[in-house]
Design a protein around this motif. Structure first.
Motif, mmCIF file in Angstrom:
data_model
loop_
_atom_site.group_PDB
_atom_site.id
_atom_site.type_symbol
_atom_site.label_atom_id
_atom_site.label_comp_id
_atom_site.label_asym_id
_atom_site.label_seq_id
_atom_site.Cartn_x
_atom_site.Cartn_y
_atom_site.Cartn_z
ATOM 1 N N ASP A 196 1.930 12.790 -2.765
ATOM 2 C CA ASP A 196 1.082 11.608 -2.578
ATOM 3 C C ASP A 196 -0.024 11.666 -3.633
ATOM 4 N N ALA A 243 -2.425 9.342 -4.333
ATOM 5 C CA ALA A 243 -3.344 8.225 -4.114
ATOM 6 C C ALA A 243 -4.629 8.360 -4.939
ATOM 7 N N PHE A 244 -5.009 9.618 -5.269
ATOM 8 C CA PHE A 244 -6.283 9.817 -5.987
ATOM 9 C C PHE A 244 -6.078 10.322 -7.410
ATOM 10 N N SER A 282 -5.127 0.831 -4.478
ATOM 11 C CA SER A 282 -6.249 0.687 -3.548
ATOM 12 C C SER A 282 -7.511 1.372 -4.046
ATOM 13 N N LYS A 283 -7.342 2.547 -4.657
ATOM 14 C CA LYS A 283 -8.527 3.342 -5.009
ATOM 15 C C LYS A 283 -9.062 2.989 -6.394
ATOM 16 N N TYR A 325 5.141 17.262 2.615
ATOM 17 C CA TYR A 325 4.219 16.232 2.138
ATOM 18 C C TYR A 325 2.922 16.896 1.660
ATOM 19 N N SER A 344 -1.193 4.307 -5.696
ATOM 20 C CA SER A 344 -1.814 3.146 -5.073
ATOM 21 C C SER A 344 -2.786 2.460 -6.016
ATOM 22 N N ILE A 377 -0.736 16.506 -1.162
ATOM 23 C CA ILE A 377 -1.603 15.668 -2.018
ATOM 24 C C ILE A 377 -2.249 16.600 -3.047
ATOM 25 N N ASN A 398 -7.055 14.449 0.597
ATOM 26 C CA ASN A 398 -7.751 13.868 1.740
ATOM 27 C C ASN A 398 -7.308 14.673 2.967
ATOM 28 N N ARG A 438 -3.349 -4.326 -0.967
ATOM 29 C CA ARG A 438 -2.221 -3.616 -0.342
ATOM 30 C C ARG A 438 -1.047 -3.458 -1.323
ATOM 31 N N GLY A 489 0.845 -1.194 0.000
ATOM 32 C CA GLY A 489 0.000 0.000 0.000
ATOM 33 C C GLY A 489 0.877 1.239 0.000
ATOM 34 N N SER A 490 0.319 2.352 -0.465
ATOM 35 C CA SER A 490 1.145 3.566 -0.457
ATOM 36 C C SER A 490 1.338 4.064 0.976
ATOM 37 N N GLN A 491 0.543 3.551 1.909
ATOM 38 C CA GLN A 491 0.742 3.907 3.312
ATOM 39 C C GLN A 491 2.144 3.504 3.775
ATOM 40 N N TYR A 550 -3.526 14.778 5.648
ATOM 41 C CA TYR A 550 -4.008 13.388 5.668
ATOM 42 C C TYR A 550 -3.643 12.733 7.011
HETATM 43 C C1 LIG Z 1 -3.993 10.450 0.645
HETATM 44 C C2 LIG Z 1 -3.785 9.008 0.945
HETATM 45 N N1 LIG Z 1 -2.547 8.503 0.824
HETATM 46 C C3 LIG Z 1 -2.298 7.209 1.069
HETATM 47 C C4 LIG Z 1 -3.310 6.365 1.473
HETATM 48 C C5 LIG Z 1 -2.957 4.935 1.753
HETATM 49 O O1 LIG Z 1 -3.564 4.102 0.828
HETATM 50 P P1 LIG Z 1 -3.018 2.624 0.517
HETATM 51 O O2 LIG Z 1 -2.045 2.262 1.580
HETATM 52 O O3 LIG Z 1 -4.230 1.764 0.547
HETATM 53 O O4 LIG Z 1 -2.359 2.710 -0.830
HETATM 54 C C6 LIG Z 1 -4.613 6.839 1.626
HETATM 55 C C7 LIG Z 1 -5.695 5.969 2.076
HETATM 56 O O5 LIG Z 1 -6.821 6.351 2.186
HETATM 57 C C8 LIG Z 1 -4.854 8.215 1.347
HETATM 58 O O6 LIG Z 1 -6.075 8.746 1.492
#
Ligand SMILES: Cc1ncc(COP(=O)(O)O)c(C=O)c1O
Length: 296
Positions: A106, A108-109, A137-138, A71, A135, A73, A78, A145, A3-5, A29
């Motif tokens: 970041d 992610a979106f 994930s979205k 950091y 990611s 986005i 988010n 992950r 995951g990018s987390q 975030y």
């Molecule tokens: C801005 C942002 N970065 C990273 C993540 C982590 O996502 P993931 O680990 O599922 O890639 C999220 C998850 O909601 C997010 O909102």
């Protein structure tokens, strides 16, 4: 990456020691605040506005506090749902060029733009001084992950060391399944489909706010999954959360997205997961909650 987390955690592990300065958006975030906080940095923030970072506050922070990295986005942030304009991205990159601060972008979106006209990433203007993470994930499935990072070679080499120490490698089975999915499905078609649906649901939520609570200021996302709203004076987001749970409507209070204790008058709403009928019902319940609290 898992995951990018995981990118956030490992990046902080590489860059931050206790007491080091780091910068982020305000609001920021929550997952990044949590990941960075474990390394005990001093977190400085820059207000995130409708068109992106406040450039004056950003320049002042970067030049005065000398953060190890900033950091941000830039796409559908988010929790706010805001997107930096193209000019703002360029301005951010120009300010950073004369400093040693790395930009952590970041994304992610990034694929979830409603109008299919994504802006250029900040990294495009700052190739050797920025990293970008993303990611699956979205756009495919959060449970797999799987995330990724694109960074200058020196940073990737340090990343390899901490990644190996953290978990040796990311789950191969998930990666094989994702590979099979990507090579046997049209991901672009899928993204077009989900962004059309998310756009409709986002508009529905915004329209319901405008129709029933016109005094509430809310963001106007161009993509992503979230929007945020500012409550009328005197109404606490924490109380809206508690009352909302009683009425079975969930919003997130703004507080955890503010490292300095702000956000008591903001809420985050998710428009991607519930079906339209449920969004309409949920918004009606939320409107009742806010109106009732306004009369107290
Ligand atoms: C801005 C942002 N970065 C990273 C993540 C982590 O996502 P993931 O680990 O599922 O890639 C999220 C998850 O909601 C997010 O909102």
């Amino acid at each position: 990456m898992n995951g990018s987390q995981q990118c956030l955690d490992l990046f902080a592990k590489i860059f931050l020691n206790s007491g080091d300065p780091v910068g982020m958006e305000r609001p920021g975030y929550l997952g990044a605040i949590e990941a960075f906080s474990l390394y005990e940095p001093v977190i400085h923030t820059v207000p995130l506005e409708d068109k992106g970072l406040d450039p004056i506050a950003f320049e002042s922070l970067v030049k005065k506090d000398l953060p190890k990295f900033f950091y941000g986005i830039p796409n559908s942030q988010n929790p706010s749902g805001r997107t930096y304009s193209q000019e703002n991205r360029k301005a951010v990159a120009d300010i950073l060029k004369s400093t040693d601060t790395v930009f952590y972008e970041d994304d992610a979106f990034g694929e979830l733009f409603f109008d299919a006209r994504p802006r250029l990433p900040v990294k495009k203007f700052l190739p050797d001084q920025a990293v970008i993470s993303g990611s699956f994930s979205k756009i495919v499935a959060p449970g797999m992950r799987i995330g990724w990072m694109y960074a200058p070679k020196e940073i990737i080499m340090r990343f390899n060391v901490v990644k190996q120490a953290a978990d040796l490698h990311s789950n191969f089975l998930s990666q094989m399944i994702l590979y099979r999915y990507l090579t046997t499905n049209n991901l672009d078609d899928h993204i077009r489909k989900i962004t059309r649906v998310y756009q409709r649901k986002c508009r529905l939520m915004c329209d319901l706010f405008d129709d029933f609570l016109p005094q509430i200021a809310h963001t106007h996302p161009e993509g992503g999954m979230f929007l945020s709203a500012t409550l009328p004076p005197g109404i606490s987001s924490r109380v809206v959360f508690d009352e909302g749970v009683r009425q079975k409507v969930a919003v997130l209070p703004g507080l955890p997205f503010y490292v300095d204790g702000g956000g008591t008058d903001t809420i985050r709403l998710n428009f991607s997961s519930a079906p339209e009928k449920q969004i309409t019902e949920g918004m009606h319940r939320l409107v009742q909650v806010i109106r009732r609290l306004g009369k107290r």
